[in-house]
Design an enzyme around this catalytic site. Structure first.
Site, short mmCIF file in Angstrom:
data_model
loop_
_atom_site.label_atom_id
_atom_site.label_comp_id
_atom_site.label_asym_id
_atom_site.label_seq_id
_atom_site.Cartn_x
_atom_site.Cartn_y
_atom_site.Cartn_z
N SER A 27 0.84 -1.19 0.00
CA SER A 27 0.00 0.00 0.00
C SER A 27 0.88 1.26 0.00
O SER A 27 1.73 1.41 -0.87
CB SER A 27 -0.99 -0.06 1.18
OG SER A 27 -2.05 0.84 1.00
N ASP A 81 -9.39 -5.40 -5.07
CA ASP A 81 -8.52 -4.46 -4.37
C ASP A 81 -8.99 -3.02 -4.53
O ASP A 81 -9.43 -2.61 -5.61
CB ASP A 81 -7.11 -4.59 -4.95
CG ASP A 81 -6.00 -4.19 -4.01
OD1 ASP A 81 -6.23 -3.31 -3.16
OD2 ASP A 81 -4.90 -4.76 -4.13
N HIS A 89 -7.44 -6.00 -0.61
CA HIS A 89 -6.21 -5.24 -0.34
C HIS A 89 -5.18 -6.02 0.49
O HIS A 89 -4.09 -5.54 0.71
CB HIS A 89 -6.59 -3.95 0.39
CG HIS A 89 -5.58 -2.85 0.31
ND1 HIS A 89 -5.05 -2.38 -0.88
CD2 HIS A 89 -5.00 -2.09 1.29
CE1 HIS A 89 -4.20 -1.40 -0.64
NE2 HIS A 89 -4.14 -1.21 0.67
#
Length: 303
Positions: free
Chosen positions: A110, A250, A277
């Protein structure tokens, strides 16, 4: 179960301290896998199952970025303090402290993936490879895609979210509850949420200084200092084999990762179709299979 750490400690970072955890032998000659967590303002906990790679002889380094977890907390610092440069300097400092700066692979998840790309673009001599997991190439792209995903939420949810965002009441219980449908679709689809994920989630909740300053109140309402930040212009400078990972559901949608695929010279993309995610938690076996394959294919260190 996670493998037990071989070392834990703090790396002095100016007047601050960065907490770290090592699993495996940093002196083995194998490149260390240095895990850069997301947030910004999260902790290492939700990525602990990467310690499984130490069973293959790959030393794994986790750390908490300054501001959260076991590292120095600074709740009184303002937006001018919390910058990408701070976290890039912290990463450099940690690599030097652990003695792995001449032989390592970065795994960035991320926000951590964006940080890792920015680091890799400087072409450090010891960097052997780069994994960019569930990361957008820019926050403007991310925000554009958040609108697309929010428009698909159950009826009335986005209206509730927008009402609180407009009123500045994003700390209300109603806003928190309205966030859940998005998080359960696009952040972590497991029910209940795994303990590792909840540990990091609660760390952010208990000290939201970094997350709220740089990101904002939620994944999909980015109004912090990063709202215009991008690493697109640095992608072409990445000179190591790069693996981009995303989940089929995601929040880091294909649109958000496209610049990595178009601009990084040596890149491949793997989509874990049943994940959002957190594919390392949602499809751990497949995730480790992909990651092990990537690591095995990296060129050996020059003698």
């Amino acid at each position: 179960m996670h493998l037990a750490p071989s070392a834990k400690g703090h790396a002095p970072f100016g007047e601050y301290r960065t907490w770290f955890r090592v699993t495996g032998d940093l002196g083995s000659g194998r490149p260390a896998l240095v895990v850069v967590h997301g947030g910004p303002g999260s902790t290492h906990d939700y990525l602990l199952n990467l310690t499984a790679l130490a069973e293959d002889g790959v030393p794994v380094v986790h750390y908490d970025q300054i501001g959260n977890g076991g590292s120095t907390h600074l709740p009184d610092r303002g937006a001018d303090f919390w910058t990408p440069r701070l976290f890039l300097d912290e990463l450099d400092n940690l690599l030097a402290h652990l003695g792995v700066a001449d032989n390592y692979v970065l795994f960035g998840q991320s926000w951590g993936g964006m940080l890792a790309v920015r680091h890799a673009a400087r072409r450090p001599a010891g960097l052997r490879g780069l994994v960019v997991a569930n990361s957008p190439a820019s926050y403007p792209l991310w925000l554009r895609e958040m609108k697309v995903l929010r428009d698909r939420l159950p009826e009335g949810v986005d209206e509730t979210l927008r009402r609180h965002e407009a009123a500045g009441t994003t700390d209300s219980e109603e806003y928190f509850e309205a966030m859940r449908p998005f998080y359960e679709r696009h952040v972590c689809r497991l029910k209940p949420w795994p303990r590792d994920f909840m540990a990091s989630f609660m760390e952010v909740y208990n000290d939201p200084t970094v997350y709220s300053t740089m990101n904002g109140p939620s994944e999909f309402h980015v109004i912090g200092t990063l709202r215009d930040w991008s690493v697109v212009e640095h992608c072409a400078d990445v000179a190591v084999p790069t693996l981009v990972l995303t989940g089929g559901h995601d929040e880091a949608t294909p649109v958000t990762v496209r610049p990595f695929l178009d601009l990084i010279p040596d890149v491949r993309w793997e989509i874990l179709e049943e994940s959002s995610h957190m594919p390392h938690l949602e499809e751990p076996e497949r995730f480790l299979e992909v990651l092990r394959g990537y690591l095995a294919g990296l060129p050996h260190q020059d003698s």
